[in-house]
Write a protein that holds these residues in place. Structure first.
Motif, PDB file in Angstrom:
ATOM      1  N   SER A   1       7.963   8.817   1.661  1.00 58.71           N
ATOM      2  CA  SER A   1       7.601   7.415   1.862  1.00 58.71           C
ATOM      3  C   SER A   1       8.370   6.416   1.017  1.00 58.71           C
ATOM      4  CB  SER A   1       6.097   7.229   1.592  1.00 58.71           C
ATOM      5  OG  SER A   1       5.776   7.636   0.274  1.00 58.71           O
ATOM      6  N   ARG A   2       8.741   6.770  -0.207  1.00 60.88           N
ATOM      7  CA  ARG A   2       9.277   5.759  -1.120  1.00 60.88           C
ATOM      8  C   ARG A   2      10.513   5.048  -0.576  1.00 60.88           C
ATOM      9  NH1 ARG A   2       7.229   6.260  -6.340  1.00 60.88           N
ATOM     10  NH2 ARG A   2       4.995   6.518  -6.039  1.00 60.88           N
ATOM     11  N   PHE A   3      11.580   5.749  -0.266  1.00 56.49           N
ATOM     12  CA  PHE A   3      12.772   5.116   0.282  1.00 56.49           C
ATOM     13  C   PHE A   3      12.594   4.790   1.755  1.00 56.49           C
ATOM     14  CE2 PHE A   3      15.824   7.401  -2.861  1.00 56.49           C
ATOM     15  CZ  PHE A   3      15.316   6.628  -3.883  1.00 56.49           C
ATOM     16  N   ASN A   4      11.945   5.670   2.452  1.00 61.85           N
ATOM     17  CA  ASN A   4      11.897   5.550   3.904  1.00 61.85           C
ATOM     18  C   ASN A   4      11.069   4.369   4.373  1.00 61.85           C
ATOM     19  OD1 ASN A   4      13.545   7.806   4.315  1.00 61.85           O
ATOM     20  ND2 ASN A   4      11.812   9.196   4.124  1.00 61.85           N
ATOM     21  N   GLN A   5      10.094   3.926   3.583  1.00 62.11           N
ATOM     22  CA  GLN A   5       9.342   2.733   3.974  1.00 62.11           C
ATOM     23  C   GLN A   5      10.260   1.518   4.035  1.00 62.11           C
ATOM     24  OE1 GLN A   5       5.977   2.384   1.253  1.00 62.11           O
ATOM     25  NE2 GLN A   5       4.586   3.082   2.843  1.00 62.11           N
ATOM     26  N   ALA A   6      11.119   1.358   3.018  1.00 60.01           N
ATOM     27  CA  ALA A   6      12.046   0.222   3.016  1.00 60.01           C
ATOM     28  C   ALA A   6      13.054   0.346   4.152  1.00 60.01           C
ATOM     29  CB  ALA A   6      12.760   0.137   1.674  1.00 60.01           C
ATOM     30  N   THR A   7      13.587   1.546   4.357  1.00 58.81           N
ATOM     31  CA  THR A   7      14.553   1.752   5.438  1.00 58.81           C
ATOM     32  C   THR A   7      13.914   1.499   6.801  1.00 58.81           C
ATOM     33  OG1 THR A   7      15.690   3.417   4.100  1.00 58.81           O
ATOM     34  CG2 THR A   7      16.151   3.400   6.457  1.00 58.81           C
TER      35      THR A   7
ATOM     36  N   PHE B   1      13.388  -7.079   2.434  1.00 59.80           N
ATOM     37  CA  PHE B   1      13.603  -6.440   1.141  1.00 59.80           C
ATOM     38  C   PHE B   1      12.923  -7.218   0.016  1.00 59.80           C
ATOM     39  CE2 PHE B   1      17.555  -4.355   2.991  1.00 59.80           C
ATOM     40  CZ  PHE B   1      16.976  -3.093   3.013  1.00 59.80           C
ATOM     41  N   ASN B   2      12.923  -8.550   0.124  1.00 54.69           N
ATOM     42  CA  ASN B   2      12.205  -9.346  -0.873  1.00 54.69           C
ATOM     43  C   ASN B   2      10.721  -8.998  -0.872  1.00 54.69           C
ATOM     44  OD1 ASN B   2      14.337 -10.806  -1.963  1.00 54.69           O
ATOM     45  ND2 ASN B   2      14.207 -12.403  -0.404  1.00 54.69           N
ATOM     46  N   TRP B   3      10.136  -8.883   0.315  1.00 54.77           N
ATOM     47  CA  TRP B   3       8.719  -8.552   0.410  1.00 54.77           C
ATOM     48  C   TRP B   3       8.450  -7.127  -0.054  1.00 54.77           C
ATOM     49  CZ3 TRP B   3       4.715 -11.520   0.508  1.00 54.77           C
ATOM     50  CH2 TRP B   3       4.841 -12.821   0.979  1.00 54.77           C
TER      51      TRP B   3
ATOM     52  N   PHE C   1       5.672  -6.472  10.744  1.00 54.02           N
ATOM     53  CA  PHE C   1       5.572  -6.738   9.308  1.00 54.02           C
ATOM     54  C   PHE C   1       4.160  -6.554   8.741  1.00 54.02           C
ATOM     55  CE2 PHE C   1       4.938  -9.791   5.806  1.00 54.02           C
ATOM     56  CZ  PHE C   1       5.811  -9.252   4.877  1.00 54.02           C
ATOM     57  N   PRO C   2       3.103  -7.089   9.394  1.00 52.75           N
ATOM     58  CA  PRO C   2       1.758  -6.899   8.817  1.00 52.75           C
ATOM     59  C   PRO C   2       1.383  -5.428   8.678  1.00 52.75           C
ATOM     60  CG  PRO C   2       1.719  -8.587  10.522  1.00 52.75           C
ATOM     61  CD  PRO C   2       3.057  -7.925  10.613  1.00 52.75           C
ATOM     62  N   PHE C   3       1.738  -4.624   9.649  1.00 50.64           N
ATOM     63  CA  PHE C   3       1.391  -3.199   9.575  1.00 50.64           C
ATOM     64  C   PHE C   3       2.152  -2.507   8.445  1.00 50.64           C
ATOM     65  CE2 PHE C   3       1.042  -4.531  14.054  1.00 50.64           C
ATOM     66  CZ  PHE C   3      -0.311  -4.276  14.262  1.00 50.64           C
ATOM     67  N   LEU C   4       3.452  -2.788   8.358  1.00 51.47           N
ATOM     68  CA  LEU C   4       4.255  -2.161   7.307  1.00 51.47           C
ATOM     69  C   LEU C   4       3.861  -2.681   5.931  1.00 51.47           C
ATOM     70  CD1 LEU C   4       7.772  -2.193   9.021  1.00 51.47           C
ATOM     71  CD2 LEU C   4       6.243  -0.243   8.698  1.00 51.47           C
ATOM     72  N   GLY C   5       3.521  -3.967   5.848  1.00 48.78           N
ATOM     73  CA  GLY C   5       3.131  -4.535   4.561  1.00 48.78           C
ATOM     74  C   GLY C   5       1.864  -3.903   4.019  1.00 48.78           C
ATOM     75  N   VAL C   6       0.852  -3.747   4.876  1.00 50.70           N
ATOM     76  CA  VAL C   6      -0.397  -3.116   4.438  1.00 50.70           C
ATOM     77  C   VAL C   6      -0.149  -1.652   4.070  1.00 50.70           C
ATOM     78  CG1 VAL C   6      -2.732  -2.453   5.128  1.00 50.70           C
ATOM     79  CG2 VAL C   6      -1.830  -4.693   5.773  1.00 50.70           C
TER      80      VAL C   6
END
Length: 578
Positions: A167-173, A189-191, A38-43
């Protein structure tokens, strides 16, 4: 929808967390994933969001001030670019699903984002890459940008589109792929939603302020640094990511239905006697009987429905369709499964509702860019601080977040208490239509007030004259638009997600992205038609009749709302409420 053309994020989910899944380790260490990613994907999400928003939120002003592009032309160019940015993720999602998977596509696309922002920084810093700034007091027209200068700028825009595509859709997926629990995915998904709007606000305020008050070079440089930070965070987490196998794109199945039905267009299929015909149901599972098809979980094969019966021939087994002993087909573009045909019909049933929402995006695309042009000739001073014109869009972002909070905590419980049921997706979309109409009317009233000050001072002939009317009045229509977005965009995603069959769930966000993209493209076409047919939109905003355009949009939205109500009345839910 926002000016930088990003599609709407996924709808907010419940904040409930499956605490057992949070505490239990992965049963298979080789699978990896989990909250350590999560920290890596969030940043990575924040870095890319800030970079993209910072580069594109102020694009209209950049074209006017650095490239001497006429104001209305700049708005049209911005709409086209925003449409490309919104539509590109659909192609990126297909490529990731069908060929490479999410992680490599996201990583490469974020590298393209860095390259794009390097190009933007160079266009601002190197004098040979932009024309001589226009001097208002100088005699004669401003020097236009050369073809080579515009080519370099558009190269940066193209790289940005490639970045958005991957990146736009694929980051969430990719984030959702890291979890097994539905509760954990809901939290993710909330984050994603929080990161999306937080990064948009930061890019549209902090970076735009740096561009307007310090320098364009520093502003684009900060965006580039944010993009590098996001890419670095993504790569640092590489060893922890779960990378599911490529699943294939559902769009391929839809295309096969259309091709197979066209090839068999001369075959007559009578649904009343369909039991006498032999339809293809897919490959058989090992151990299944001859009458059990894959994908039906051991139940009887489904029969084709009688709606859109001309498509049933795509699943009809005819001479020339080679079916193997295991149910495989030698020519998959000639015969499809019944389930694929029914999936295609589901898309066709929902298309009228989909088309009824396109005009919402058209109106918002016009409003966003012309509000920026209005802000340039209004008093933007607040407590000795000059608010950048490109930051006006923040009012819409904040309104979306605030109204979603009000809806979840106040309006939704009140609705349940009064009606004893949840509002349907179609009701939410309809309410969003109404609020958007009111928003266009509010923009028209604001423009009438601004032009009244222009006429009172006799400054119609001076395009640089700034009205003493506060630009903060422009936030009211944006706030209304944000409230409308908080209703109709999540309502649309919910409708598509719930109504589409399982194989097409990922198509839901793609449907909304295409609406946003078409809205930007068609808003550009609408502005072009208005400019050719009327004298409402000269390059001088102080001599314009922009109020008429807003009233025209309000009337067209009202007519479109009637069309939407007709489509909603005729539509029958397939899965909502089940």
């Amino acid at each position: 929808m926002e000016e930088n053309g990003s599609q709407e994020p996924l709808p907010r989910r419940s904040h409930g967390v499956d605490h057992e899944s949070l505490q239990q380790p992965q049963s298979d260490p080789k699978r990896k994933g989990g909250w350590i990613t999560f920290p890596f994907l969030g940043v990575a999400m924040m870095g890319l969001g800030v970079a993209t928003s910072g580069a594109l939120s102020n694009l209209v002003v950049y074209l006017i001030k650095k490239y001497n592009v006429p104001s209305v032309d700049a708005a049209q160019i911005s709409n086209i670019i925003a449409g490309c940015i919104s539509l590109a993720p659909v192609a990126g999602a297909i490529v990731a699903d069908a060929f490479f998977g999410c992680y490599p596509v996201v990583a490469v696309s974020m590298a393209f984002s860095v390259l794009s922002l390097v190009v933007f920084t160079l266009t601002a810093s190197l004098h040979g890459l932009h024309p001589v700034p226009c001097q208002p007091a100088a005699a004669g027209p401003c020097e236009p940008a050369s073809a080579g200068q515009m080519a370099v700028l558009y190269a940066g825009v193209f790289l940005m589109c490639v970045s958005a595509a991957g990146s736009r859709f694929n980051q969430a997926t990719m984030g959702a792929d890291q979890f097994d629990s539905a509760g954990d995915r809901d939290v993710l998904f909330n984050w994603f939603f929080i990161f999306f709007y937080t990064s948009s606000v930061l890019g549209s305020t902090v970076i735009v302020y740096v561009q307007d008050t310090v320098s364009w070079t520093l502003g684009f440089g900060v965006s580039a640094a944010a993009s590098v930070m996001g890419l670095a965070a993504l790569l640092l987490g590489s060893r922890y990511y779960r990378r599911p196998a490529v699943r294939g794109s559902p769009f391929t199945g839809l295309a096969r239905v259309a091709v197979a039905a066209a090839r068999k267009r001369k075959v007559v299929v009578n649904v009343a006697t369909s039991g006498e015909l032999k339809f293809y149901h897919g490959r058989r599972r090992s151990g299944d009987g001859d009458d059990k098809a894959a994908g039906n979980s051991g139940t009887d094969p489904i029969a084709p429905s009688d709606s859109f019966s001309f498509l049933n021939r795509a699943a009809l087994i005819t001479d020339g369709d080679t079916i193997g002993a295991d149910g495989s087909v030698a020519r998959p573009w000639r015969v499809c499964t019944v389930q694929q045909v029914e999936d295609f019909k589901t898309v066709l049933r929902i298309l009228p509702l989909w088309t009824a929402t396109i005009f919402l995006s058209i109106a918002l695309g016009v409003q966003i860019n012309f509000t920026i042009l209005q802000a340039l000739v209004m008093d933007r001073t607040v407590a000795r601080l000059t608010i950048p014109a490109g930051s006006m869009i923040v009012g819409c972002f904040i309104a979306v977040v605030v109204f979603l909070g009000l809806f979840d905590r106040i309006l939704l419980p009140l609705w349940r208490r009064v009606t004893r049921h949840d509002p349907t997706p179609l009701q939410r979309i309809g309410a969003g239509h109404v609020i958007t109409i009111v928003s266009m009317a509010a923009s028209a009233v604001n423009e009438r007030r601004r032009l009244a000050t222009v006429h009172a001072h006799g400054e119609e002939g001076d395009p640089t004259w700034v009205s003493p009317l506060s630009a903060m009045w422009l936030l009211l229509p944006f706030a209304l638009s944000g409230a409308g977005e908080a209703l109709h965009f999540p309502g649309q995603v919910t409708l598509y997600y719930q109504e589409f069959p399982p194989s097409l769930k990922n198509t839901a966000t793609g449907m909304v992205a295409m609406i946003v993209a078409l809205g930007f493209y068609l808003s550009t076409a609408l502005i072009g038609i208005v400019r050719q047919a009327t004298a409402w939109l000269p390059d001088n905003m102080n001599a314009s009749k922009l109020e008429n355009l807003y009233w025209l949009l309000a009337v067209l939205l009202a007519v479109n709302f009637g069309y939407y109500m007709l489509c909603a009345r005729l539509y029958k839910y397939q899965n909502v409420g089940k």
